[in-house]
Design a protein around this motif. Structure first.
Motif, short mmCIF file in Angstrom:
data_model
loop_
_atom_site.label_atom_id
_atom_site.label_comp_id
_atom_site.label_asym_id
_atom_site.label_seq_id
_atom_site.Cartn_x
_atom_site.Cartn_y
_atom_site.Cartn_z
N ARG A 114 0.84 -1.20 0.00
CA ARG A 114 0.00 0.00 0.00
C ARG A 114 0.88 1.25 0.00
N ALA A 115 1.89 1.27 0.85
CA ALA A 115 2.79 2.43 0.91
C ALA A 115 3.49 2.63 -0.43
N ARG A 116 3.97 1.56 -1.03
CA ARG A 116 4.66 1.68 -2.32
C ARG A 116 3.74 2.23 -3.40
N ASN A 117 2.51 1.73 -3.42
CA ASN A 117 1.56 2.20 -4.43
C ASN A 117 1.17 3.66 -4.22
N LYS A 118 0.95 4.05 -2.97
CA LYS A 118 0.49 5.40 -2.71
C LYS A 118 1.57 6.44 -2.99
N LEU A 119 2.84 6.04 -2.94
CA LEU A 119 3.89 6.96 -3.31
C LEU A 119 3.82 7.34 -4.78
N GLU A 120 3.17 6.51 -5.58
CA GLU A 120 3.06 6.79 -7.00
C GLU A 120 2.06 7.92 -7.29
N TYR A 121 0.94 7.92 -6.60
CA TYR A 121 -0.13 8.85 -7.00
C TYR A 121 -0.56 9.82 -5.91
N THR A 122 0.13 9.84 -4.76
CA THR A 122 -0.16 10.82 -3.71
C THR A 122 1.15 11.38 -3.17
N PRO A 123 1.11 12.49 -2.43
CA PRO A 123 2.33 13.04 -1.83
C PRO A 123 2.70 12.36 -0.51
N LEU A 124 2.29 11.11 -0.33
CA LEU A 124 2.47 10.43 0.95
C LEU A 124 3.94 10.27 1.34
N ALA A 125 4.86 10.33 0.39
CA ALA A 125 6.28 10.19 0.72
C ALA A 125 6.72 11.23 1.73
#
Length: 250
Positions: free
Chosen positions: A163-174
Motif C-alpha cells: 500500500r505504501a509503495r503504491n500510494k507513493l506513485e499517486y499521492t504526496p504520501l512520501a
C-alpha cells in the motif's frame, strides 16, 4: 391461526429465533498496526515481543482488542500508544484492510482491521500493555521470513508495504516519512528506500518540482546534505499527483 397454508405464527416465531441465534455475532473485533519509518536508508517496521499467550515471546505487529466504548480508529490510536509509546498524532494513520480468516487467531474467531502508520522517525519507542519489548526490524528481512511474525501478521505487513509503495506513485504520501522541512534529495531517498530502487536525481528533481501542489519552497536552505546549501521544501496542498510518480518496473 394460520397465515399462509399450514404455517402458523408460532412456527414463524420459532424460525426467527433460530435464525437470530445462528446469526448472532461470535467474533471478537481487534485492530493491528503496520508502523513504518526509515532508518539509515532502510525501511523498518515497528514490532513488539508478545508478553502473553498465544505466541508469547514471538514478534508481532502492535495491536489488540477493540473496547466496547471505542470505534476502530480510537482503538488503533490507543493500542499504538499503550504498546509502543507512539502517539497517533505523530504519525500518518490510515485504514489498510480487514482480515477475518476463521483460524487466524488460536483463541477463537477474531476479525481485525489493520491500519498503516507512517512516520519520519521513531524516537525510543517504549513497550507497554501486553508487549514485553518493542523493536524496529528491517522490512526486507521480515518479508523474507514468512514465520517471522505471529498470527497472520506477515500477510498484513506485506499488504501494508505494498500500500505504501503504491500510494507513493499517486499521492504526496512520501512526505510523511520526512521532517516538516526537507530537501528534494531527502524526498528522493524516501522513494528509493520504499521502492527498493535507484532514481535519477535530475529527473526526480524535475518531476517533483513541476508537479502541481506536490512540494512548495519553504524559503530556507540547509547544508545537511553536504556541499552547497540546498533549498528546503514543505508538502504542498495536492491530494493526488498529476502526473503520477510511476515506480520503475522490473
Amino acid at each position: 391461526m394460520t397465515i399462509t397454508g399450514f404455517v402458523t405464527y408460532r412456527q414463524v416465531d420459532d424460525y426467527d429465533v433460530a435464525v437470530s441465534n445462528r446469526l448472532r455475532p461470535t467474533a471478537a473485533v481487534a485492530v493491528d498496526l503496520v508502523v513504518l519509518t526509515i532508518e539509515q536508508n532502510r525501511l523498518v517496521v515497528l514490532a513488539v515481543r508478545r508478553g502473553v499467550e498465544p505466541f508469547r515471546g514471538r514478534r508481532a505487529l502492535p495491536g489488540g482488542f477493540v473496547l466496547d466504548d471505542e470505534d476502530l480508529l480510537q482503538a488503533a490510536a490507543r493500542e499504538l500508544q499503550e504498546e509502543t509509546g507512539v502517539r497517533s498524532s505523530d504519525v500518518h494513520l490510515e485504514q489498510l484492510a480487514t482480515y477475518g480468516a476463521p483460524d487466524r487467531d488460536p483463541r477463537g474467531r477474531v476479525v481485525t482491521t489493520a491500519y498503516l502508520a507512517l512516520t519520519p522517525t521513531l524516537t525510543d519507542p517504549v513497550a507497554g500493555s501486553d508487549a514485553a519489548a518493542v523493536e524496529l526490524l528491517t522490512v526486507s528481512d521480515v518479508l523474507a521470513q514468512p514465520d517471522a511474525l505471529a498470527f497472520d501478521h506477515h500477510r498484513i505487513l506485506t499488504d501494508g508495504v505494498e500500500r505504501a509503495r503504491n500510494k507513493l506513485e499517486y499521492t504526496p504520501l512520501a512526505a510523511a516519512f520526512c521532517a516538516a522541512e526537507f530537501t528534494i534529495a531527502e524526498l528522493r531517498r524516501v522513494y528509493e528506500t520504499v521502492w527498493g530502487t535507484t532514481l535519477d536525481p535530475r529527473n526526480f528533481h524535475r518531476k517533483v518540482t513541476t508537479t502541481p501542489g506536490f512540494v512548495e519552497p519553504s524559503g530556507s536552505t540547509t547544508t545537511r546534505d553536504g556541499g552547497r546549501p540546498a533549498r528546503l521544501y514543505v508538502r504542498g496542498d495536492a491530494r493526488t499527483l498529476h502526473p503520477a510518480m510511476l515506480r520503475p518496473r522490473g
